[in-house]
Motif scaffolding. Structure first.
Motif, mmCIF file in Angstrom:
data_model
loop_
_atom_site.group_PDB
_atom_site.id
_atom_site.type_symbol
_atom_site.label_atom_id
_atom_site.label_comp_id
_atom_site.label_asym_id
_atom_site.label_seq_id
_atom_site.Cartn_x
_atom_site.Cartn_y
_atom_site.Cartn_z
ATOM 1 N N GLU A 26 40.229 55.453 78.690
ATOM 2 C CA GLU A 26 40.335 54.214 77.913
ATOM 3 C C GLU A 26 39.572 54.334 76.599
ATOM 4 O OE1 GLU A 26 38.922 51.182 80.518
ATOM 5 O OE2 GLU A 26 40.686 51.264 81.827
ATOM 6 N N LEU A 27 38.386 54.939 76.647
ATOM 7 C CA LEU A 27 37.615 55.167 75.424
ATOM 8 C C LEU A 27 38.394 56.065 74.457
ATOM 9 C CD1 LEU A 27 33.910 55.816 76.544
ATOM 10 C CD2 LEU A 27 34.732 53.972 75.069
ATOM 11 N N ALA A 28 39.001 57.116 74.995
ATOM 12 C CA ALA A 28 39.775 58.043 74.167
ATOM 13 C C ALA A 28 40.968 57.331 73.538
ATOM 14 C CB ALA A 28 40.246 59.231 74.996
ATOM 15 N N SER A 29 41.586 56.434 74.281
ATOM 16 C CA SER A 29 42.718 55.674 73.748
ATOM 17 C C SER A 29 42.281 54.816 72.571
ATOM 18 C CB SER A 29 43.325 54.789 74.847
ATOM 19 O OG SER A 29 43.851 55.580 75.896
ATOM 20 N N VAL A 30 41.117 54.213 72.675
ATOM 21 C CA VAL A 30 40.577 53.400 71.582
ATOM 22 C C VAL A 30 40.318 54.278 70.354
ATOM 23 C CG1 VAL A 30 38.574 52.068 70.814
ATOM 24 C CG2 VAL A 30 39.559 51.645 73.065
ATOM 25 N N GLY A 31 39.673 55.423 70.579
ATOM 26 C CA GLY A 31 39.378 56.325 69.467
ATOM 27 C C GLY A 31 40.627 56.865 68.806
ATOM 28 N N ASN A 32 41.602 57.265 69.607
ATOM 29 C CA ASN A 32 42.833 57.822 69.041
ATOM 30 C C ASN A 32 43.645 56.763 68.300
ATOM 31 O OD1 ASN A 32 43.060 60.708 69.510
ATOM 32 N ND2 ASN A 32 43.026 60.230 71.691
ATOM 33 N N ALA A 33 43.590 55.523 68.736
ATOM 34 C CA ALA A 33 44.272 54.446 68.011
ATOM 35 C C ALA A 33 43.651 54.271 66.626
ATOM 36 C CB ALA A 33 44.189 53.142 68.801
ATOM 37 N N GLN A 34 42.338 54.395 66.539
ATOM 38 C CA GLN A 34 41.661 54.304 65.250
ATOM 39 C C GLN A 34 42.045 55.483 64.355
ATOM 40 O OE1 GLN A 34 37.434 53.872 65.932
ATOM 41 N NE2 GLN A 34 37.735 52.121 67.284
ATOM 42 N N LEU A 35 42.124 56.664 64.944
ATOM 43 C CA LEU A 35 42.501 57.852 64.174
ATOM 44 C C LEU A 35 43.935 57.733 63.669
ATOM 45 C CD1 LEU A 35 40.861 60.625 66.375
ATOM 46 C CD2 LEU A 35 40.092 59.814 64.137
ATOM 47 N N ARG A 36 44.820 57.199 64.486
ATOM 48 C CA ARG A 36 46.211 56.967 64.083
ATOM 49 C C ARG A 36 46.260 56.095 62.826
ATOM 50 N NH1 ARG A 36 51.814 57.435 63.589
ATOM 51 N NH2 ARG A 36 52.874 55.489 64.044
ATOM 52 N N SER A 37 45.466 55.027 62.811
ATOM 53 C CA SER A 37 45.437 54.133 61.648
ATOM 54 C C SER A 37 44.939 54.855 60.403
ATOM 55 C CB SER A 37 44.539 52.921 61.944
ATOM 56 O OG SER A 37 45.069 52.140 62.993
ATOM 57 N N LEU A 38 43.920 55.689 60.571
ATOM 58 C CA LEU A 38 43.375 56.434 59.435
ATOM 59 C C LEU A 38 44.374 57.468 58.923
ATOM 60 C CD1 LEU A 38 39.713 56.916 60.698
ATOM 61 C CD2 LEU A 38 40.449 55.503 58.771
ATOM 62 N N GLN A 39 45.112 58.102 59.827
ATOM 63 C CA GLN A 39 46.143 59.056 59.424
ATOM 64 C C GLN A 39 47.234 58.369 58.598
ATOM 65 O OE1 GLN A 39 47.092 60.429 63.388
ATOM 66 N NE2 GLN A 39 46.218 62.443 63.009
ATOM 67 N N LEU A 40 47.710 57.230 59.081
ATOM 68 C CA LEU A 40 48.744 56.491 58.368
ATOM 69 C C LEU A 40 48.240 56.016 57.006
ATOM 70 C CD1 LEU A 40 50.316 54.331 61.229
ATOM 71 C CD2 LEU A 40 51.243 56.402 60.165
ATOM 72 N N GLU A 41 46.998 55.574 56.976
ATOM 73 C CA GLU A 41 46.396 55.135 55.705
ATOM 74 C C GLU A 41 46.335 56.285 54.711
ATOM 75 O OE1 GLU A 41 41.959 53.751 54.334
ATOM 76 O OE2 GLU A 41 42.766 52.837 56.172
ATOM 77 N N ALA A 42 45.950 57.456 55.198
ATOM 78 C CA ALA A 42 45.857 58.626 54.313
ATOM 79 C C ALA A 42 47.223 59.014 53.797
ATOM 80 C CB ALA A 42 45.214 59.795 55.059
ATOM 81 N N LEU A 43 48.236 59.016 54.669
ATOM 82 C CA LEU A 43 49.582 59.415 54.276
ATOM 83 C C LEU A 43 50.243 58.407 53.347
ATOM 84 C CD1 LEU A 43 50.827 60.844 57.673
ATOM 85 C CD2 LEU A 43 50.573 62.126 55.546
ATOM 86 N N ALA A 44 49.772 57.172 53.372
ATOM 87 C CA ALA A 44 50.335 56.128 52.513
ATOM 88 C C ALA A 44 49.781 56.184 51.096
ATOM 89 C CB ALA A 44 50.094 54.767 53.116
ATOM 90 N N GLN A 45 48.699 56.895 50.912
ATOM 91 C CA GLN A 45 48.053 56.936 49.583
ATOM 92 C C GLN A 45 48.865 57.789 48.615
ATOM 93 O OE1 GLN A 45 44.070 58.277 50.314
ATOM 94 N NE2 GLN A 45 43.450 56.375 51.294
#
Length: 245
Positions: free
Chosen positions: A226-245
């Motif tokens: 569950e902790l890993a799922s929380v962390g990976n969801a945050q990383l997913r958001s950061l990846q999308l943010e980076a790719l949108a720049q």
């Protein structure tokens, strides 16, 4: 049981994560990814054609290579190229990164092209393999965009080749407490150490877990996932943010 992390983070809190695209002037995709003091450079190289065993299949290939610079850690380690032998750890992580990326790529949509991601650890403070996977995905997306722009990939958008995103994070049990994203000081003394690779949609690609001291229970395993799922969801958001720049 209370546990105070040395860096002051909450047990379910990631280190500061930064994803910097176009870090190199060379490479069809280049990303510097930072998980706290862990820094990994991920560079994607796009090549027309595929390995001989893949020819005339209509499908592409994605693979990865991982390495650490001699002074990525507190003491210098000799270059493996000088030793003349690649360590088992290096081979294992290279294969892990490759597997993680291939799990989200539509090889037919990629066409008979090869993308190699070189993941070089500039500075290591725990979680180098998880940072490598997270950064490699962004570099891969940029390489596919480049291939589309050059007319080498027939798909109209990189999302048609990448079926999902992929990221990874470490979790572990330190002094009896489940924690997210372990730096070296925690990783080196954790009772349980685990690396969890997931897609952006929340599916698991790989779970590497080991009881270094005390065996862990099913309840503890579920808490770590569950902790890993929380962390990976945050990383997913950061990846999308980076790719949108």
């Amino acid at each position: 049981m209370s546990y105070v992390r040395q860096d002051g983070r909450a047990v379910a809190q990631m280190r500061e994560v930064k994803i910097t695209r176009n870090f190199f002037a060379t490479g069809e995709g280049s990303v510097l990814v930072e998980f706290g003091n862990t820094k990994v450079l991920c560079v994607a190289s796009f090549t027309e054609g595929v390995p001989a065993w893949r020819k005339n299949s209509g499908a592409g290939w994605v693979t990865a290579e991982y390495a650490m610079l001699p002074r990525a850690t507190d003491t210098r380690n000799a270059r493996e190229s000088v030793k003349g032998k690649i360590s088992g750890r290096t081979q294992e992580i290279s294969r892990l990164v490759g597997r993680a990326l291939r799990a989200v790529v539509d090889m037919t949509a990629l066409g008979e092209n090869t993308i190699i991601i070189d993941c070089d650890v500039l500075q290591a403070d725990g979680g180098t393999r998880t940072a490598a996977i997270t950064g490699a995905y962004v570099a891969l997306a940029d390489a596919i965009k480049w291939g589309i722009k050059q007319g080498l990939v027939k798909a109209s958008t990189y999302e048609k080749v990448l079926r999902d995103s992929v990221s990874a994070v470490s979790v572990g049990i330190v002094e009896g407490v489940p924690c997210l994203d372990l730096p070296y000081v925690e990783d080196s003394r954790a009772d349980t150490d685990m690396n969890v690779v997931m897609t952006g949609s929340g599916k698991f690609i790989e779970v590497q877990g080991t009881a270094e001291q005390e065996p862990f229970s099913m309840t503890e395993l579920n808490t770590l996932l569950e902790l890993a799922s929380v962390g990976n969801a945050q990383l997913r958001s950061l990846q999308l943010e980076a790719l949108a720049q």
